[in-house]
Motif scaffolding. Structure first.
Motif, PDB file in Angstrom:
ATOM      1  N   MET A 314       0.767  -1.279  -0.121  1.00 12.05           N
ATOM      2  CA  MET A 314       0.077   0.051   0.029  1.00 12.05           C
ATOM      3  C   MET A 314       0.922   1.128  -0.076  1.00 12.05           C
ATOM      4  N   ARG A 315       1.996   0.957   0.793  1.00 12.50           N
ATOM      5  CA  ARG A 315       2.897   2.451   0.788  1.00 12.50           C
ATOM      6  C   ARG A 315       3.376   2.497  -0.732  1.00 12.50           C
ATOM      7  N   ASP A 316       3.867   1.698  -1.330  1.00 11.35           N
ATOM      8  CA  ASP A 316       4.494   1.640  -2.635  1.00 11.35           C
ATOM      9  C   ASP A 316       3.578   2.402  -3.649  1.00 11.35           C
ATOM     10  N   THR A 317       2.252   1.796  -3.414  1.00 10.28           N
ATOM     11  CA  THR A 317       1.293   2.034  -4.433  1.00 10.28           C
ATOM     12  C   THR A 317       0.697   3.615  -4.240  1.00 10.28           C
ATOM     13  N   THR A 318       0.724   4.088  -2.672  1.00  9.81           N
ATOM     14  CA  THR A 318       0.275   5.313  -2.555  1.00  9.81           C
ATOM     15  C   THR A 318       1.585   6.269  -2.972  1.00  9.81           C
ATOM     16  N   MET A 319       2.507   6.129  -2.831  1.00 10.83           N
ATOM     17  CA  MET A 319       3.495   6.922  -3.278  1.00 10.83           C
ATOM     18  C   MET A 319       3.817   7.156  -4.676  1.00 10.83           C
ATOM     19  N   SER A 320       3.583   5.739  -5.478  1.00  9.99           N
ATOM     20  CA  SER A 320       3.678   5.882  -6.979  1.00  9.99           C
ATOM     21  C   SER A 320       2.362   6.676  -7.306  1.00  9.99           C
ATOM     22  N   ILE A 321       1.437   6.700  -6.786  1.00  7.70           N
ATOM     23  CA  ILE A 321       0.096   7.969  -7.163  1.00  7.70           C
ATOM     24  C   ILE A 321       0.817   9.224  -7.005  1.00  7.70           C
ATOM     25  N   ARG A 322       1.316   9.322  -5.905  1.00  6.67           N
ATOM     26  CA  ARG A 322       2.026  10.843  -5.882  1.00  6.67           C
ATOM     27  C   ARG A 322       2.899  11.255  -6.799  1.00  6.67           C
ATOM     28  N   MET A 323       3.684  10.494  -7.481  1.00  7.94           N
ATOM     29  CA  MET A 323       4.601  10.595  -8.200  1.00  7.94           C
ATOM     30  C   MET A 323       4.357  11.210  -9.736  1.00  7.94           C
ATOM     31  N   VAL A 324       4.904  12.457  -9.919  1.00 10.13           N
ATOM     32  CA  VAL A 324       4.464  13.138 -11.096  1.00 10.13           C
ATOM     33  C   VAL A 324       5.628  13.238 -12.108  1.00 10.13           C
ATOM     34  N   PRO A 325       5.696  13.200 -13.416  1.00 10.72           N
ATOM     35  CA  PRO A 325       6.819  13.530 -14.231  1.00 10.72           C
ATOM     36  C   PRO A 325       7.176  14.971 -14.211  1.00 10.72           C
ATOM     37  N   ILE A 326       8.529  15.025 -14.220  1.00  7.78           N
ATOM     38  CA  ILE A 326       9.030  16.387 -14.113  1.00  7.78           C
ATOM     39  C   ILE A 326       8.898  17.595 -15.215  1.00  7.78           C
ATOM     40  N   GLY A 327       8.520  16.653 -16.229  1.00 11.49           N
ATOM     41  CA  GLY A 327       8.203  17.177 -17.508  1.00 11.49           C
ATOM     42  C   GLY A 327       6.977  18.262 -17.484  1.00 11.49           C
ATOM     43  N   SER A 328       6.157  18.069 -16.642  1.00 14.27           N
ATOM     44  CA  SER A 328       4.981  18.655 -16.290  1.00 14.27           C
ATOM     45  C   SER A 328       5.174  20.146 -15.960  1.00 14.27           C
ATOM     46  N   ILE A 329       6.601  20.329 -15.443  1.00 16.39           N
ATOM     47  CA  ILE A 329       6.844  21.945 -15.376  1.00 16.39           C
ATOM     48  C   ILE A 329       7.781  22.231 -16.298  1.00 16.39           C
ATOM     49  N   PHE A 330       8.533  21.425 -16.924  1.00 15.56           N
ATOM     50  CA  PHE A 330       9.579  21.730 -17.996  1.00 15.56           C
ATOM     51  C   PHE A 330       8.910  22.580 -19.092  1.00 15.56           C
ATOM     52  N   GLY A 331       7.709  22.319 -19.590  1.00 19.25           N
ATOM     53  CA  GLY A 331       7.011  22.716 -20.704  1.00 19.25           C
ATOM     54  C   GLY A 331       6.971  24.130 -20.405  1.00 19.25           C
ATOM     55  N   ARG A 332       6.610  25.012 -19.071  1.00 16.47           N
ATOM     56  CA  ARG A 332       6.388  26.156 -18.998  1.00 16.47           C
ATOM     57  C   ARG A 332       7.829  26.913 -19.204  1.00 16.47           C
ATOM     58  N   PHE A 333       8.752  26.514 -18.795  1.00 16.77           N
ATOM     59  CA  PHE A 333      10.140  26.797 -18.924  1.00 16.77           C
ATOM     60  C   PHE A 333      10.362  27.390 -20.499  1.00 16.77           C
ATOM     61  N   ARG A 334      10.015  26.478 -21.343  1.00 15.96           N
ATOM     62  CA  ARG A 334      10.252  26.957 -22.754  1.00 15.96           C
ATOM     63  C   ARG A 334       9.814  28.169 -23.320  1.00 15.96           C
ATOM     64  N   ARG A 335       8.511  28.535 -22.709  1.00  9.55           N
ATOM     65  CA  ARG A 335       7.771  29.664 -23.010  1.00  9.55           C
ATOM     66  C   ARG A 335       8.794  31.048 -22.437  1.00  9.55           C
ATOM     67  N   LEU A 336       9.146  30.716 -21.169  1.00 12.92           N
ATOM     68  CA  LEU A 336       9.959  31.609 -20.454  1.00 12.92           C
ATOM     69  C   LEU A 336      11.051  32.062 -20.923  1.00 12.92           C
ATOM     70  N   MET A 337      11.904  30.907 -21.422  1.00 13.70           N
ATOM     71  CA  MET A 337      13.024  31.080 -22.146  1.00 13.70           C
ATOM     72  C   MET A 337      12.819  32.047 -23.359  1.00 13.70           C
ATOM     73  N   ARG A 338      11.751  31.677 -24.262  1.00 17.19           N
ATOM     74  CA  ARG A 338      11.739  32.148 -25.313  1.00 17.19           C
ATOM     75  C   ARG A 338      11.312  33.576 -25.273  1.00 17.19           C
TER      76      ARG A 338
END
Length: 661
Positions: A314-338
């Motif tokens: 249950m611990r491993d499953t719950t922690m995996s649910i909370r895990m998010v790809p860091i690419g979810s915030i990488f995208g906004r930085f492309r607009r910032l750098m542009r």
């Protein structure tokens, strides 16, 4: 909160994700303007925003996006090209979409100006009139799922009748050729079609307005009644669903398959609560295991092992649910750098790698601001001007790389630029000027460079919108420390700077090493531990020998936790040394005894204990007692400071210092 408010909030969340996807697609399209796949993806995202906005009452949003969707339909057809001007307008349209969702009334006025810019970018005359035709014959099939999404076909037919402008009765005929057999019929699906004849003066654009939110997912054939061009040929036909007249079972099955793969959204508060419950379960499981081993009851031991296995799953499953790809915030930085590249006039190649690397959602949420500050500094301070790069023999466009990778139980996030690098002498001069160090202080270069993270420190000669106030890197340091992470900094003059953030995968439950000092238990994060060794006999008595250990030829400073915590009583005869690392440095922690490995559920310390810098939290052990979690980075910094003081004193000998965190 009412059901309507919850639905609207859900739409806002989905719209934010779609706008982020739109920005990523547009930035990719700017690099590869001929990519049909990207154009189709952008078109689909626009269409989804439009349809969802209409469903939830954001009419202004839907009409605004419709015009941009029309422009990208021309891109799909190859009528126009994806020019930089069109991309720039489309990116500002993304900002307008966000504004129309946040405050439709205030943002409405800006829509017309953007639409005019869009027309200019496409080389269109916005005032061009749509030709009016005397009579149209319509044959259409709505999307099968239109009624599930809130569409009322009767109201659509009424709108079509209203277009006839008093030309008499409007003939409407239902088409039932696609309706499946009764056992396969779902009352929420729309399989019917209609034929409508409009005899008055009407334009195809007016018909398109009726089907504004369905047009691209339905079949629609428009035929002028009066012979114009080729009256027998349909002007438009868009098909999404297979014809159930040919295979209705396949259509129903396909619909069911799509529905089976749906996901649900869960508020983050519920995930946090679930994580708290799992943490309490891990503590209860540890207490049960301790009790079972003390009783030596085979039946109780078997139950404890089962609970341990289930709790771990249950611990491993719950922690995996909370895990998010860091690419979810990488995208906004492309607009910032542009945008920063255009503002500063510095061409930049922005490269991202490791977007699939996953982190705890809480860590991801808190990383955005620190990375913004680091990236802004990289382009503003790090990269030279075009002329300076040309003089130095570098490419005119600078490169900034944002990467993420796993390193054991940590994630390393690095920002690297190929700019001028950090000027140690200039940093020293500003530090002396600001009173951060004494004029005669002799600091290693690594410590000197780390002064850029001190509050109020800045090497900028003038204050601008981007830099000069000395608050950015201080924010980075505080945030990363709050995440139990470390910052590593390296720079090579003339070749660039690299800032690396070391972050734990999760902030909730970690693997820890339980140690004992003076009868008290403490926990060390297992990810920070390199090895455990016996304390050599010559170091057994405090103050009797050097404060450095020879670990396979490398000299490692060590700290006696008994002295650090001012623990009374005599130390045991055989002590252990736990070698820990942080920020590329190592230090040995002398402990009385190593107890065991354990799952450590992190509990934050209260505000009353916030000044205890050597502790990052606490955990509850299986016997119900509390163990403090040691802050490895603080202990390493303390050990390094002791080593530097000993070296500057001309000797590494002397009595160990006592210090309370």
């Amino acid at each position: 909160m009412s059901a309507v408010d919850e639905s609207t909030d859900l739409f806002r969340q989905e719209a934010a994700e779609l706008v982020a996807a739109l920005e990523r697609g547009l930035l990719d399209l700017e690099q590869t303007p001929q990519s049909a796949e990207l154009i189709n993806a952008i078109f689909r995202d626009m269409h989804t925003v439009k349809g969802s906005g209409a469903m939830f009452g954001f009419t202004d949003l839907a009409r605004f996006v419709h015009d941009f969707e029309t422009a990208f339909d021309r891109l799909r057809q190859g009528e126009v090209q994806a020019t930089p001007a069109l991309i720039a307008v489309a990116l500002r349209a993304c900002d307008q979409i966000t504004a129309l969702i946040a405050d439709p009334v205030s943002a409405r006025a800006a829509s017309d100006g953007l639409l005019a810019e869009l027309a200019a970018a496409l080389g269109q005359n916005p005032a061009a009139a749509e030709p009016v035709v005397e009579g149209l014959h319509l044959r259409f099939y709505l999307p099968v799922d239109c009624m599930r999404l809130g569409c009322n076909p009767v109201l659509l037919l009424e709108e079509l009748r209203a277009l006839d402008q008093g030309a008499g009765e409007v003939p409407v005929r239902a088409l039932v050729d696609r309706v499946p057999s009764l056992p396969q019929l779902d009352p929420q699906d729309c399989w019917m079609g209609w034929e409508v004849t409009l005899r008055g003066a009407v334009s195809e654009a007016a018909v398109g307005e009726v089907f504004l939110f369905l047009r691209d997912d339905m079949e629609l054939i428009i035929t002028p009644l009066a012979p114009q061009k080729d009256a027998q040929a349909p002007d438009a036909a868009v098909t999404r669903q297979p014809d159930p007249a040919e295979d209705p079972e396949a259509s129903v099955a396909a619909s069911g398959t799509a529905a089976a793969g749906n996901t649900i959204r869960v508020p983050t508060e519920r995930l946090d609560e679930l994580m708290d419950r799992v943490g309490e379960l891990v503590i209860a499981e540890a207490r049960l295991s301790s009790l079972a081993y003390s009783r030596r009851d085979p039946a109780l031991l078997a139950v404890a092992e089962d609970i341990q296995r289930l709790a771990a799953g249950m611990r491993d499953t719950t922690m995996s649910i909370r895990m998010v790809p860091i690419g979810s915030i990488f995208g906004r930085f492309r607009r910032l750098m542009r945008d920063l590249s255009e503002t500063l006039g510095k061409p930049v190649n922005f490269v991202t790698t490791g977007a699939e690397t996953e982190l705890d959602k809480t860590v991801i949420e808190m990383l955005a601001d620190p990375l913004v500050h680091i990236l802004r500094n990289s382009i503003d301070h790090g990269l030279e001007t075009t002329e300076a790069r040309r003089t130095a023999g570098k490419p005119e466009a600078g490169t900034i790389e944002l990467s993420a990778t796993y390193s054991g139980a940590e994630v390393l996030i690095s920002v690297r630029d190929d700019g001028r690098g950090l000027n140690a002498e200039r940093i020293r001069a500003r530090a002396i000027e600001g009173g951060l160090i004494a004029a005669d202080a002799q600091l290693p270069e690594s410590d000197l460079l780390r002064l850029i993270f001190e509050p109020g420190f800045s090497t900028a000669k003038t204050v601008t919108e981007l830099s000069g106030r000395g608050v950015g890197m201080d924010v980075v340091k505080r945030t990363i420390s709050g995440l139990r992470g470390q910052i590593e900094l390296s720079s090579e003059p003339g070749h660039g700077t690299t800032v690396t953030l070391r972050l734990p995968l999760t902030l909730a439950i970690i693997d820890g090493l339980l140690i004992e000092v003076g009868g008290e238990h403490y926990s060390l994060p297992l990810a920070a531990i390199e090895e455990c060794v016996e304390l050599p006999e010559q170091h057994a008595v405090a103050g009797s020998s050097a404060s450095l250990l020879n670990i396979r030829g490398a000299m490692v400073p060590f700290v006696r936790l008994r002295d650090l915590f001012e623990t009374p009583g005599a130390a045991p005869e055989f002590q252990k040394v736990v070698i820990v690392s942080s920020g590329g440095a190592r230090v040995g922690l002398v402990v009385d005894r190593i107890v065991s490995n354990s799952q450590t559920v992190i509990k934050q310390l209260s505000q009353l204990h916030a000044h205890l810098k050597c502790f990052s939290g606490a955990t509850i052990l299986g016997d119900g007692s509390v163990a403090l979690i040691l802050d490895v980075s603080q202990l390493v910094d303390y050990g390094r400071a002791r080593e530097e003081r000993a070296r500057h004193a001309g000797s590494v000998f002397g009595r160990p210092e006592r210090a309370v965190a």
